[in-house]
Design a protein around this motif. Sequence first.
Motif, PDB file in Angstrom:
ATOM      1  N   GLU A 166       0.829  -1.213   0.000  1.00  0.00           N
ATOM      2  CA  GLU A 166       0.000   0.000   0.000  1.00  0.00           C
ATOM      3  C   GLU A 166       0.861   1.259   0.000  1.00  0.00           C
ATOM      4  OE1 GLU A 166      -2.980  -0.167   3.028  1.00  0.00           O
ATOM      5  OE2 GLU A 166      -3.765  -2.094   2.338  1.00  0.00           O
ATOM      6  N   VAL A 167       1.957   1.240   0.754  1.00  0.00           N
ATOM      7  CA  VAL A 167       2.878   2.382   0.731  1.00  0.00           C
ATOM      8  C   VAL A 167       3.505   2.518  -0.658  1.00  0.00           C
ATOM      9  CG1 VAL A 167       5.014   3.327   1.678  1.00  0.00           C
ATOM     10  CG2 VAL A 167       3.331   2.274   3.201  1.00  0.00           C
ATOM     11  N   LEU A 168       3.956   1.401  -1.225  1.00  0.00           N
ATOM     12  CA  LEU A 168       4.540   1.429  -2.569  1.00  0.00           C
ATOM     13  C   LEU A 168       3.563   2.015  -3.578  1.00  0.00           C
ATOM     14  CD1 LEU A 168       6.735   0.645  -4.640  1.00  0.00           C
ATOM     15  CD2 LEU A 168       5.660  -1.635  -4.743  1.00  0.00           C
ATOM     16  N   THR A 169       2.290   1.682  -3.440  1.00  0.00           N
ATOM     17  CA  THR A 169       1.275   2.196  -4.364  1.00  0.00           C
ATOM     18  C   THR A 169       1.273   3.721  -4.383  1.00  0.00           C
ATOM     19  OG1 THR A 169      -0.138   0.245  -4.145  1.00  0.00           O
ATOM     20  CG2 THR A 169      -1.207   2.300  -4.825  1.00  0.00           C
ATOM     21  N   ARG A 170       1.359   4.323  -3.225  1.00  0.00           N
ATOM     22  CA  ARG A 170       1.353   5.793  -3.169  1.00  0.00           C
ATOM     23  C   ARG A 170       2.604   6.373  -3.818  1.00  0.00           C
ATOM     24  NH1 ARG A 170      -0.935   4.449   1.864  1.00  0.00           N
ATOM     25  NH2 ARG A 170       0.987   4.827   3.029  1.00  0.00           N
ATOM     26  N   VAL A 183      -2.300   4.761 -10.218  1.00  0.00           N
ATOM     27  CA  VAL A 183      -1.909   3.568  -9.466  1.00  0.00           C
ATOM     28  C   VAL A 183      -2.736   3.498  -8.190  1.00  0.00           C
ATOM     29  CG1 VAL A 183       0.009   2.232  -8.522  1.00  0.00           C
ATOM     30  CG2 VAL A 183       0.447   3.925 -10.325  1.00  0.00           C
ATOM     31  N   ASN A 184      -3.427   2.393  -7.990  1.00  0.00           N
ATOM     32  CA  ASN A 184      -4.283   2.229  -6.817  1.00  0.00           C
ATOM     33  C   ASN A 184      -4.131   0.840  -6.215  1.00  0.00           C
ATOM     34  OD1 ASN A 184      -6.013   4.792  -6.748  1.00  0.00           O
ATOM     35  ND2 ASN A 184      -6.242   4.130  -8.875  1.00  0.00           N
ATOM     36  N   THR A 185      -4.606   0.720  -4.993  1.00  0.00           N
ATOM     37  CA  THR A 185      -4.639  -0.560  -4.297  1.00  0.00           C
ATOM     38  C   THR A 185      -6.082  -1.017  -4.138  1.00  0.00           C
ATOM     39  OG1 THR A 185      -2.654  -0.042  -2.999  1.00  0.00           O
ATOM     40  CG2 THR A 185      -4.102  -1.751  -2.146  1.00  0.00           C
ATOM     41  N   VAL A 186      -6.337  -2.281  -4.383  1.00  0.00           N
ATOM     42  CA  VAL A 186      -7.604  -2.901  -4.022  1.00  0.00           C
ATOM     43  C   VAL A 186      -7.332  -3.870  -2.877  1.00  0.00           C
ATOM     44  CG1 VAL A 186      -9.367  -4.562  -4.747  1.00  0.00           C
ATOM     45  CG2 VAL A 186      -8.795  -2.624  -6.214  1.00  0.00           C
ATOM     46  N   GLY A 236     -14.143   6.175 -16.581  1.00  0.00           N
ATOM     47  CA  GLY A 236     -14.767   6.864 -15.464  1.00  0.00           C
ATOM     48  C   GLY A 236     -13.969   6.906 -14.185  1.00  0.00           C
ATOM     49  N   SER A 237     -12.798   6.231 -14.147  1.00  0.00           N
ATOM     50  CA  SER A 237     -12.017   6.206 -12.905  1.00  0.00           C
ATOM     51  C   SER A 237     -10.602   6.755 -13.072  1.00  0.00           C
ATOM     52  CB  SER A 237     -11.943   4.780 -12.355  1.00  0.00           C
ATOM     53  OG  SER A 237     -11.287   3.928 -13.281  1.00  0.00           O
ATOM     54  N   GLY A 238     -10.342   7.421 -14.169  1.00  0.00           N
ATOM     55  CA  GLY A 238      -8.995   7.883 -14.462  1.00  0.00           C
ATOM     56  C   GLY A 238      -8.462   8.949 -13.523  1.00  0.00           C
ATOM     57  N   TRP A 239      -9.339   9.608 -12.752  1.00  0.00           N
ATOM     58  CA  TRP A 239      -8.928  10.667 -11.836  1.00  0.00           C
ATOM     59  C   TRP A 239      -8.633  10.116 -10.444  1.00  0.00           C
ATOM     60  CZ3 TRP A 239      -6.590  14.892 -12.402  1.00  0.00           C
ATOM     61  CH2 TRP A 239      -6.700  15.985 -11.530  1.00  0.00           C
ATOM     62  N   ILE A 240      -8.771   8.809 -10.264  1.00  0.00           N
ATOM     63  CA  ILE A 240      -8.490   8.166  -8.985  1.00  0.00           C
ATOM     64  C   ILE A 240      -7.076   7.616  -9.014  1.00  0.00           C
ATOM     65  CG2 ILE A 240      -9.166   6.324  -7.382  1.00  0.00           C
ATOM     66  CD1 ILE A 240     -11.949   6.385  -8.684  1.00  0.00           C
ATOM     67  N   THR A 241      -6.229   8.041  -8.084  1.00  0.00           N
ATOM     68  CA  THR A 241      -4.874   7.501  -8.007  1.00  0.00           C
ATOM     69  C   THR A 241      -4.341   7.639  -6.590  1.00  0.00           C
ATOM     70  OG1 THR A 241      -2.724   7.408  -9.143  1.00  0.00           O
ATOM     71  CG2 THR A 241      -3.597   9.603  -8.631  1.00  0.00           C
ATOM     72  N   GLY A 242      -3.450   6.713  -6.232  1.00  0.00           N
ATOM     73  CA  GLY A 242      -2.851   6.710  -4.912  1.00  0.00           C
ATOM     74  C   GLY A 242      -3.798   6.298  -3.803  1.00  0.00           C
ATOM     75  N   GLN A 243      -4.878   5.606  -4.143  1.00  0.00           N
ATOM     76  CA  GLN A 243      -5.913   5.295  -3.159  1.00  0.00           C
ATOM     77  C   GLN A 243      -5.946   3.806  -2.806  1.00  0.00           C
ATOM     78  OE1 GLN A 243      -7.661   7.978  -1.811  1.00  0.00           O
ATOM     79  NE2 GLN A 243      -6.074   8.956  -3.063  1.00  0.00           N
ATOM     80  N   ARG A 244      -6.408   3.554  -1.597  1.00  0.00           N
ATOM     81  CA  ARG A 244      -6.691   2.181  -1.146  1.00  0.00           C
ATOM     82  C   ARG A 244      -8.201   1.993  -1.176  1.00  0.00           C
ATOM     83  NH1 ARG A 244      -8.504  -0.514   3.418  1.00  0.00           N
ATOM     84  NH2 ARG A 244      -7.400  -2.455   3.967  1.00  0.00           N
TER      85      ARG A 244
END
Length: 253
Positions: A166-170, A183-186, A236-244
Amino acid sequence: MTSQRIALITGGNRGLGRATALALAERGVDVVVTYRSGKDQAEEVVESVTRLGRTVAALPLDTAVVAGFDDFTAELRRTLRERWHRDDFDHLVNNAGISVTAAFADTTESDFDSLVDVHFKGVFFLTQRLLPLIADGGRIVNLSTGLTRFASVGQAAYGSVKGAVEVLTRYLAKELGPRGIAVNTVAPGPVATDFAGGIMRDDEGFRAMLASQTALGRVGEPTDVGGAISALLTDGSGWITGQRVEVSGGIFL
């Protein structure tokens, strides 16, 4: 990105990876799935994706062996050129994983190293190797776990390693942002797969206990997580990044 998108899913032969491959195919995305030992399962995924009208390839990959990543990257590049006449792909899903359950006091160095190699070191260096092949404007999803938010006995090493993901994702979101790569985490909650010996799929008492702790009153299915990942990789999700993004049915709220 080109109009026809391509996603690479590690560990795409079963469980959440298979569900993600099918969800993406249903949304019109072509896929490359990797497998470590489940070649027959991978071939079944290829057949299922093909029936959905998408182009698909399956390649062997052990995400715990960094020494094999250069050869894998070269094979992926050849596959992209042969199947899609491209030198790049659009989306990377770092899904491949293993399970080790042991109390903190009983976790061995071998257990710990196995989890780090697959879930963190492999994710780190495979993504690094693949960066030249990921198209600008593409997206990356790293798989984590609900166990980074709530603790469960026997999962200290697994949860901690996923916390590192999760840290790496950010950091990836920050560094790859100039290329337009999100880049996001699920983080899945309890899901009925063969992970951890299939306990959440096969043990009805355990399933009922977990279901009682979720806001939505049930254990998740692979399609729940595959659908969430595909949503992060499509329109529709291209503005989401760095999120868990936790996909857990609201467990332990």
